[in-house]
Design a protein around this motif. Structure first.
Motif, PDB file in Angstrom:
ATOM      1  N   TYR A   8       0.941  -1.322  -0.076  1.00 50.87           N
ATOM      2  CA  TYR A   8      -0.178  -0.065  -0.036  1.00 50.87           C
ATOM      3  C   TYR A   8       0.931   1.078  -0.101  1.00 50.87           C
ATOM      4  CZ  TYR A   8      -4.055   3.075   0.819  1.00 50.87           C
ATOM      5  OH  TYR A   8      -5.030   3.764   0.860  1.00 50.87           O
ATOM      6  N   VAL A   9       0.422   2.362  -0.848  1.00 47.75           N
ATOM      7  CA  VAL A   9       1.202   3.476  -0.904  1.00 47.75           C
ATOM      8  C   VAL A   9       1.240   4.112   0.573  1.00 47.75           C
ATOM      9  CG1 VAL A   9       1.225   6.027  -1.514  1.00 47.75           C
ATOM     10  CG2 VAL A   9       0.638   4.144  -3.075  1.00 47.75           C
ATOM     11  N   ALA A  10       2.722   4.260   0.865  1.00 44.48           N
ATOM     12  CA  ALA A  10       3.008   4.972   2.236  1.00 44.48           C
ATOM     13  C   ALA A  10       3.853   6.264   2.092  1.00 44.48           C
ATOM     14  CB  ALA A  10       3.527   3.891   3.202  1.00 44.48           C
ATOM     15  N   GLU A  11       4.500   6.288   0.942  1.00 45.52           N
ATOM     16  CA  GLU A  11       5.495   7.487   0.668  1.00 45.52           C
ATOM     17  C   GLU A  11       4.398   8.903   0.810  1.00 45.52           C
ATOM     18  OE1 GLU A  11       8.469   8.955  -2.855  1.00 45.52           O
ATOM     19  OE2 GLU A  11       7.700   6.728  -2.903  1.00 45.52           O
ATOM     20  N   ILE A  12       3.549   9.014   0.358  1.00 48.43           N
ATOM     21  CA  ILE A  12       2.465  10.094   0.280  1.00 48.43           C
ATOM     22  C   ILE A  12       1.427   9.838   1.194  1.00 48.43           C
ATOM     23  CG2 ILE A  12       1.168  11.550  -1.138  1.00 48.43           C
ATOM     24  CD1 ILE A  12       2.899  10.983  -3.772  1.00 48.43           C
ATOM     25  N   GLY A  13       1.178  10.925   2.018  1.00 42.93           N
ATOM     26  CA  GLY A  13      -0.062  10.973   2.715  1.00 42.93           C
ATOM     27  C   GLY A  13      -1.400  11.255   1.964  1.00 42.93           C
ATOM     28  N   TYR A  14      -2.403  10.687   2.649  1.00 41.19           N
ATOM     29  CA  TYR A  14      -3.594  10.306   1.721  1.00 41.19           C
ATOM     30  C   TYR A  14      -4.413  12.098   1.987  1.00 41.19           C
ATOM     31  CZ  TYR A  14      -8.308   8.967   0.106  1.00 41.19           C
ATOM     32  OH  TYR A  14      -9.449   8.603  -0.543  1.00 41.19           O
ATOM     33  N   LYS A 214      -8.587  14.004 -16.948  1.00 40.39           N
ATOM     34  CA  LYS A 214      -8.747  14.386 -15.612  1.00 40.39           C
ATOM     35  C   LYS A 214      -7.853  14.265 -14.578  1.00 40.39           C
ATOM     36  CE  LYS A 214     -13.732  14.193 -16.002  1.00 40.39           C
ATOM     37  NZ  LYS A 214     -15.000  13.549 -15.657  1.00 40.39           N
ATOM     38  N   MET A 215      -7.129  13.018 -14.950  1.00 37.36           N
ATOM     39  CA  MET A 215      -5.903  12.666 -13.906  1.00 37.36           C
ATOM     40  C   MET A 215      -4.951  13.607 -13.875  1.00 37.36           C
ATOM     41  SD  MET A 215      -5.737   8.491 -14.639  1.00 37.36           S
ATOM     42  CE  MET A 215      -4.251   8.519 -13.346  1.00 37.36           C
ATOM     43  N   ARG A 216      -4.470  14.455 -15.068  1.00 40.59           N
ATOM     44  CA  ARG A 216      -3.546  15.246 -14.882  1.00 40.59           C
ATOM     45  C   ARG A 216      -3.873  16.484 -13.804  1.00 40.59           C
ATOM     46  NH1 ARG A 216      -3.452  14.918 -20.772  1.00 40.59           N
ATOM     47  NH2 ARG A 216      -4.502  16.934 -21.169  1.00 40.59           N
ATOM     48  N   ALA A 217      -5.046  16.677 -13.807  1.00 41.76           N
ATOM     49  CA  ALA A 217      -5.487  17.986 -12.862  1.00 41.76           C
ATOM     50  C   ALA A 217      -5.679  17.299 -11.227  1.00 41.76           C
ATOM     51  CB  ALA A 217      -6.625  18.583 -13.413  1.00 41.76           C
ATOM     52  N   MET A 218      -5.627  15.861 -11.192  1.00 37.36           N
ATOM     53  CA  MET A 218      -6.055  15.537  -9.717  1.00 37.36           C
ATOM     54  C   MET A 218      -4.936  15.819  -8.697  1.00 37.36           C
ATOM     55  SD  MET A 218      -8.291  12.112 -10.751  1.00 37.36           S
ATOM     56  CE  MET A 218      -9.833  12.078 -11.293  1.00 37.36           C
ATOM     57  N   PRO A 219      -5.014  15.841  -7.391  1.00 38.04           N
ATOM     58  CA  PRO A 219      -3.966  16.023  -6.597  1.00 38.04           C
ATOM     59  C   PRO A 219      -3.079  14.568  -6.458  1.00 38.04           C
ATOM     60  CG  PRO A 219      -5.956  16.968  -5.602  1.00 38.04           C
ATOM     61  CD  PRO A 219      -6.312  16.235  -6.972  1.00 38.04           C
ATOM     62  N   ARG A 220      -1.907  14.876  -6.616  1.00 43.55           N
ATOM     63  CA  ARG A 220      -0.876  13.488  -6.717  1.00 43.55           C
ATOM     64  C   ARG A 220      -1.291  12.728  -5.253  1.00 43.55           C
ATOM     65  NH1 ARG A 220      -1.742  14.683 -10.867  1.00 43.55           N
ATOM     66  NH2 ARG A 220      -0.068  15.225 -12.563  1.00 43.55           N
ATOM     67  N   ASN A 221      -1.665  13.164  -4.116  1.00 45.27           N
ATOM     68  CA  ASN A 221      -1.699  12.237  -3.032  1.00 45.27           C
ATOM     69  C   ASN A 221      -3.063  11.431  -3.132  1.00 45.27           C
ATOM     70  OD1 ASN A 221      -2.996  14.621  -2.683  1.00 45.27           O
ATOM     71  ND2 ASN A 221      -3.094  14.518  -0.585  1.00 45.27           N
ATOM     72  N   TYR A 222      -4.101  12.023  -3.955  1.00 45.60           N
ATOM     73  CA  TYR A 222      -5.205  11.230  -4.013  1.00 45.60           C
ATOM     74  C   TYR A 222      -4.849  10.044  -5.169  1.00 45.60           C
ATOM     75  CZ  TYR A 222      -9.620   9.795  -6.143  1.00 45.60           C
ATOM     76  OH  TYR A 222     -10.543   9.229  -6.981  1.00 45.60           O
ATOM     77  N   LEU A 223      -4.136  10.511  -6.269  1.00 47.78           N
ATOM     78  CA  LEU A 223      -3.765   9.438  -7.384  1.00 47.78           C
ATOM     79  C   LEU A 223      -3.109   8.286  -6.702  1.00 47.78           C
ATOM     80  CD1 LEU A 223      -3.266  11.591 -10.600  1.00 47.78           C
ATOM     81  CD2 LEU A 223      -5.250  10.223 -10.154  1.00 47.78           C
ATOM     82  N   ALA A 224      -2.122   8.787  -5.972  1.00 46.05           N
ATOM     83  CA  ALA A 224      -1.262   7.601  -5.402  1.00 46.05           C
ATOM     84  C   ALA A 224      -1.951   6.643  -4.403  1.00 46.05           C
ATOM     85  CB  ALA A 224      -0.261   8.215  -4.369  1.00 46.05           C
ATOM     86  N   HIS A 225      -3.028   7.025  -3.866  1.00 46.42           N
ATOM     87  CA  HIS A 225      -3.693   6.113  -3.077  1.00 46.42           C
ATOM     88  C   HIS A 225      -4.761   5.264  -3.903  1.00 46.42           C
ATOM     89  CE1 HIS A 225      -1.890   6.740   0.855  1.00 46.42           C
ATOM     90  NE2 HIS A 225      -1.678   8.005   0.368  1.00 46.42           N
ATOM     91  N   ASN A 229      -1.281   1.760  -5.830  1.00 46.56           N
ATOM     92  CA  ASN A 229      -1.183   0.703  -4.749  1.00 46.56           C
ATOM     93  C   ASN A 229      -0.944  -0.538  -5.535  1.00 46.56           C
ATOM     94  OD1 ASN A 229      -1.810   2.092  -2.339  1.00 46.56           O
ATOM     95  ND2 ASN A 229      -3.942   2.276  -3.055  1.00 46.56           N
ATOM     96  N   LYS A 230      -0.212  -1.428  -4.825  1.00 49.86           N
ATOM     97  CA  LYS A 230       0.051  -2.679  -5.688  1.00 49.86           C
ATOM     98  C   LYS A 230      -1.190  -3.507  -5.650  1.00 49.86           C
ATOM     99  CE  LYS A 230       2.230  -7.167  -4.476  1.00 49.86           C
ATOM    100  NZ  LYS A 230       3.086  -8.136  -3.700  1.00 49.86           N
ATOM    101  N   ASP A 231      -2.267  -3.620  -4.769  1.00 46.43           N
ATOM    102  CA  ASP A 231      -3.452  -4.080  -4.740  1.00 46.43           C
ATOM    103  C   ASP A 231      -4.513  -3.162  -5.160  1.00 46.43           C
ATOM    104  OD1 ASP A 231      -2.730  -6.974  -3.974  1.00 46.43           O
ATOM    105  OD2 ASP A 231      -1.999  -5.794  -2.264  1.00 46.43           O
ATOM    106  N   TRP A 232      -5.290  -3.509  -6.122  1.00 45.12           N
ATOM    107  CA  TRP A 232      -6.395  -2.407  -6.556  1.00 45.12           C
ATOM    108  C   TRP A 232      -7.528  -3.424  -7.302  1.00 45.12           C
ATOM    109  CZ3 TRP A 232      -8.436  -1.035 -11.307  1.00 45.12           C
ATOM    110  CH2 TRP A 232      -9.431   0.321 -11.521  1.00 45.12           C
ATOM    111  N   THR A 233      -8.671  -3.268  -6.607  1.00 47.67           N
ATOM    112  CA  THR A 233      -9.590  -4.253  -6.972  1.00 47.67           C
ATOM    113  C   THR A 233     -11.060  -3.762  -7.301  1.00 47.67           C
ATOM    114  OG1 THR A 233      -8.626  -5.969  -5.691  1.00 47.67           O
ATOM    115  CG2 THR A 233     -10.865  -6.395  -6.356  1.00 47.67           C
ATOM    116  N   PRO A 234     -11.444  -3.464  -8.523  1.00 51.06           N
ATOM    117  CA  PRO A 234     -12.854  -3.185  -8.556  1.00 51.06           C
ATOM    118  C   PRO A 234     -13.809  -4.356  -8.425  1.00 51.06           C
ATOM    119  CG  PRO A 234     -11.758  -3.094 -10.659  1.00 51.06           C
ATOM    120  CD  PRO A 234     -10.797  -3.608  -9.632  1.00 51.06           C
TER     121      PRO A 234
END
Length: 531
Positions: A8-14, A214-225, A229-234
């Motif tokens: 899970y992403v820990a380098e950038i806060g949520y 849209k992703m280009r304008a999103m905050p990077r801390n939001y995109l990171a989480h 992440n290594k795991d991502w499940t819809p």
């Protein structure tokens, strides 16, 4: 990558968002709307948030609901340190934060053995299957009978087309070097290069071109989480429902009231298909296909007990509502999922006019004849429409407002003090609704100015400029950065005047003021008289 992150992403806060659907009063109304008894109206109850991130939602809920014992955990020590610091600064004593993993959270010293409510926002989609199983095991062992779980998660089929692009982005970021923010930027740039090359994936999936833009304008801390992440499940809804079922939970309904009303966004033919499906889980799965759903926020209940018809009506009668946005007169236009909601036959004007004076229960509104000749089903339908559209909001009992107001004032003062240096916290706690209200940085500075004795919008603007100017902060107008003090002050004055005219009275009615209670009451009377 450190082992403790489990991918899970820990380098950038949520992010520091407040999630309205997790507000107890809103969850209670959603359960009531489905005719199921719930714990949210009790004098005291316990609330647990799994994977609380920065803990901002937990802090707001605790500040606005001193009768709730709030416990929140996250594996990231930076998140928990910041959450605890804000709780201490805001004097919030009924919230407890734990720096724990899902594997060891249950053994935390001082943790209650059972909870009335367990909430998790997005977490299921972002953690491994092993951690998902730990979450469900915790729910099975620690949710009280009759308790409610709020769970939001990414869903199929809405995310199906995005999965190849997500894989491209994460693979590129994983091979990159440097800080994660830079690797995210590089990954997005690479995907854009791929699109421009004429890749058929983007030609056949135009929605993903829009998503990439849209992703280009999103905050990077939001995109990171959200994406990296290594795991991502819809999920398919049926799979989440099956896991909840193993923990003895049944699907209660959507947390968003408008999501409970399929007639607002489906054709007659679609509704007929759904009406022929008797199994609730399969019905929801069909609904997701019809709407191409990509995100769900659902409530599940452990041993749900239905209201009697009389009990449900009584619960509606006792529910207070408050105006959530400014209303004068005229037609209310609502859209949901791109379609306009038919408000024909719903006489909402008298109700909104009355709520403009302050919160009131449904019983009060009925006693004053404000629903006219409307039938009970139309009354509840209209109230759900108005809540879903953000015009009104369910409230806590009107008794106890003084105690809640003082606690919220201390917490909101701590939040607004942070606005002197940052704009990361953009919600304040309401002792009326028990939830958060969006208040941006400039508005927070204006509230600070009022709390320090500045009485006019012009003086609020000068107060804000005295904070912003030494930091090199400048405002923008029509896409142009304003350089001179005179230009910035002029724009601030316009914003302050608009705030005074359009927002102050609503915020006061929601109990949001940095002034001591007696002073706030005097100011509210003056504001009402001026309006």
């Amino acid at each position: 990558m450190n082992d403790w992150t489990s991918g899970y992403v820990a380098e950038i806060g949520y992010t520091y968002d407040f999630f309205h659907a997790m507000t107890p009063t809103r969850m209670g109304l959603a359960a009531l709307s489905k005719g199921v008894q719930h714990p949210f109206g009790r004098e005291t109850f316990s609330y647990c948030e799994l994977g609380c991130g920065q803990g901002f939602t937990a802090n707001v809920i605790a500040a606005a609901n001193p009768h709730i014992d709030v416990h929140a955990m996250d594996f990231n020590p930076a998140h928990i340190a910041e959450a605890r610091a804000l709780a201490e600064q805001g004097g919030v004593q009924n919230v407890h934060f734990y720096e724990r993993s899902f594997a060891d959270f249950a053994g935390s010293p001082g943790l209650p053995s059972e909870f009335d409510v367990i909430a998790l926002h997005g977490i299921l989609s972002w953690v491994s299957r092993d951690n998902q199983k730990l979450v469900y095991d915790f729910i099975a062992k620690h949710l009280k009978p009759g308790g409610v779980v709020y769970a939001s998660f990414n869903t199929q089929p809405g995310w199906a087309a995005a999965m190849p692009m997500r894989r491209i982005l994460t693979d590129h970021a994983e091979r990159g070097t440097g800080p994660l923010e830079k690797r995210i930027d590089d990954a997005i740039a690479f995907a854009e290069t791929l699109r421009k090359s004429g890749a058929d994936f983007f030609a056949h999936n135009p929605d993903q071109v829009t998503r990439l833009t849209k992703m280009r304008a999103m905050p990077r801390n939001y995109l990171a989480h959200e994406f990296f992440n290594k795991d991502w499940t819809p999920f398919h809804f049926a799979d989440v429902a099956a896991d909840m079922g193993q923990a003895k939970l049944d699907y209660l309904g959507a947390a968003n009231l408008l999501d409970q009303m399929d007639e607002l966004c489906m054709s007659k033919a679609q509704l007929e298909i759904l009406d022929h499906e008797c199994d609730r889980v399969r019905r929801e799965s069909l609904r997701d296909v019809m709407l191409n759903e990509q995100f769900r926020a659902d409530l599940f209940v452990k041993g749900g007990v239905p209201f009697t018809e009389r009990g449900a009506v009584g619960a509606w009668f006792a529910t207070p509502f408050a105006l959530a946005r400014r209303y004068s007169t005229g037609p209310v236009k609502m859209t949901w999922r791109g379609l306009e909601v038919d408000m024909t036959g719903l006489d909402y004007d008298p109700v909104l006019q009355k709520l403009s004076e302050g919160p009131a229960t449904v019983r009060d509104l009925l006693a004053q004849g404000l629903f006219g000749a409307m039938q009970w089903a139309d009354i509840t339908r209209m109230m759900k429409y108005l809540v879903g559209a953000g015009f009104i909001v369910p409230c806590l009992p009107l008794d106890g407002i003084a105690e809640r107001s003082e606690g919220c004032r201390q917490f909101n003062l701590a939040v607004c003090k942070q606005s002197e240096e940052t704009q990361k916290l953009s919600f304040l706690a309401s002792p009326v609704t028990g939830g958060g209200v969006a208040v941006d940085r400039m508005e927070q500075l204006f509230l600070l100015a009022r709390s320090e004795g500045h009485e006019t919008p012009e003086s609020w603007a000068l107060f804000a400029w005295q904070i912003l100017a030494p930091q090199g902060q400048r405002l923008e107008q029509d896409g142009k950065v304003l350089e001179t003090a005179e230009e910035n002050i002029a724009v601030l004055q316009v914003r302050a005047q608009s705030f005074a005219a359009r927002r102050v009275r609503i915020l006061e009615q929601l109990g949001i003021s940095l002034l001591p209670i007696a002073t706030a009451q005097e100011a509210s009377v003056a504001s009402s008289a001026a309006a």
